[in-house]
Write a protein that holds these residues in place. Sequence first.
Motif, short mmCIF file in Angstrom:
data_model
loop_
_atom_site.label_atom_id
_atom_site.label_comp_id
_atom_site.label_asym_id
_atom_site.label_seq_id
_atom_site.Cartn_x
_atom_site.Cartn_y
_atom_site.Cartn_z
N GLN A 102 35.10 35.43 46.63
CA GLN A 102 33.79 35.86 46.14
C GLN A 102 33.74 35.95 44.62
O GLN A 102 32.67 36.09 44.04
CB GLN A 102 33.44 37.23 46.73
CG GLN A 102 33.41 37.27 48.25
CD GLN A 102 33.28 38.68 48.78
OE1 GLN A 102 32.78 39.57 48.08
NE2 GLN A 102 33.72 38.90 50.01
N PHE A 103 34.91 35.89 43.99
CA PHE A 103 34.99 36.07 42.54
C PHE A 103 35.29 34.74 41.85
O PHE A 103 36.12 33.97 42.32
CB PHE A 103 36.05 37.10 42.18
CG PHE A 103 35.81 38.45 42.79
CD1 PHE A 103 34.96 39.37 42.18
CD2 PHE A 103 36.40 38.80 44.00
CE1 PHE A 103 34.73 40.61 42.75
CE2 PHE A 103 36.17 40.05 44.58
CZ PHE A 103 35.33 40.95 43.95
N ALA A 132 40.03 38.81 40.12
CA ALA A 132 39.39 40.12 40.07
C ALA A 132 40.44 41.21 39.98
O ALA A 132 41.54 41.06 40.50
CB ALA A 132 38.53 40.32 41.31
N PRO A 136 40.93 47.09 42.12
CA PRO A 136 39.91 47.94 42.73
C PRO A 136 38.73 47.15 43.31
O PRO A 136 38.24 47.47 44.40
CB PRO A 136 39.46 48.84 41.57
CG PRO A 136 40.64 48.89 40.66
CD PRO A 136 41.23 47.51 40.73
N GLU A 137 38.29 46.10 42.59
CA GLU A 137 37.18 45.28 43.10
C GLU A 137 37.60 44.50 44.34
O GLU A 137 36.83 44.37 45.30
CB GLU A 137 36.70 44.32 42.00
CG GLU A 137 35.97 45.02 40.86
CD GLU A 137 35.37 44.02 39.88
OE1 GLU A 137 35.04 42.89 40.31
OE2 GLU A 137 35.24 44.35 38.70
N LEU A 138 38.83 43.98 44.31
CA LEU A 138 39.33 43.25 45.47
C LEU A 138 39.43 44.16 46.69
O LEU A 138 39.08 43.75 47.80
CB LEU A 138 40.72 42.66 45.16
CG LEU A 138 40.78 41.26 44.58
CD1 LEU A 138 42.24 40.89 44.32
CD2 LEU A 138 40.15 40.25 45.52
N ARG A 181 37.68 46.89 47.37
CA ARG A 181 36.33 47.18 47.88
C ARG A 181 35.78 46.00 48.69
O ARG A 181 35.23 46.18 49.78
CB ARG A 181 35.39 47.54 46.73
CG ARG A 181 35.58 48.95 46.19
CD ARG A 181 34.42 49.35 45.29
NE ARG A 181 34.41 48.57 44.06
CZ ARG A 181 35.04 48.94 42.96
NH1 ARG A 181 35.76 50.04 42.93
NH2 ARG A 181 34.97 48.19 41.87
N ALA A 182 35.93 44.80 48.11
CA ALA A 182 35.41 43.61 48.80
C ALA A 182 36.19 43.35 50.09
O ALA A 182 35.61 42.95 51.11
CB ALA A 182 35.50 42.40 47.87
#
Length: 204
Positions: A184-185, A189, A192-194, A196-197
Amino acid sequence: MIGSLNGVVAAVGEDTALIDVNGVGYVVQAAGRTLGRLSLGAPAKLFIETHVREDAIRLFGFSSEEERAWFAHLQTIPGVGAKVALGILDAMPPEVLADAIALQDKAAFARANGVGPKLAARLATELTGKAGPKGFFSIAGGRAAATSAAPAANGARAEAVSALVNLGIDQSSAARAVASAAKQFAADAPAPELIRAALKEVSR
């Protein structure tokens, strides 16, 4: 056994290179991606997988120890020999290979030379159930430390997989969710973003 060669590129062929190490020339087989990084007369260091047979000794060269370890690991799957393993690594660098395993992406394996639909399905299935390749992935104080690379990328991705496992998600599902989330990135990334996704992927 030869583990690495550090010398000068004396010649580059279609599927081999001649590496001159202190006046001794070693013929090394390698994938196109590795050969493409070599320049005639330039210094080169290749990590080597040595195959000893009754009638020959063959050296296979790689730009990184991780690639060499994956080359050996791929050949634990029935139907995968040296030529096919080189073809897979030529089409899929280690990080892409790790994602394909986590996602059981048969189509990704099928894009490699010498890999048909049946073998692609076997690779996607059987590699998922195996521990990662073993090799010398870290150098500290001049000494190589033997480790096992799980089928997940290093850095933020490894941190994300570890976080999901700590939440009670099994390793295979965690790796699959992180690999799917990473797509998605546009660029790498942060963890923390990874995470969450990836948690959203798990909840689907």
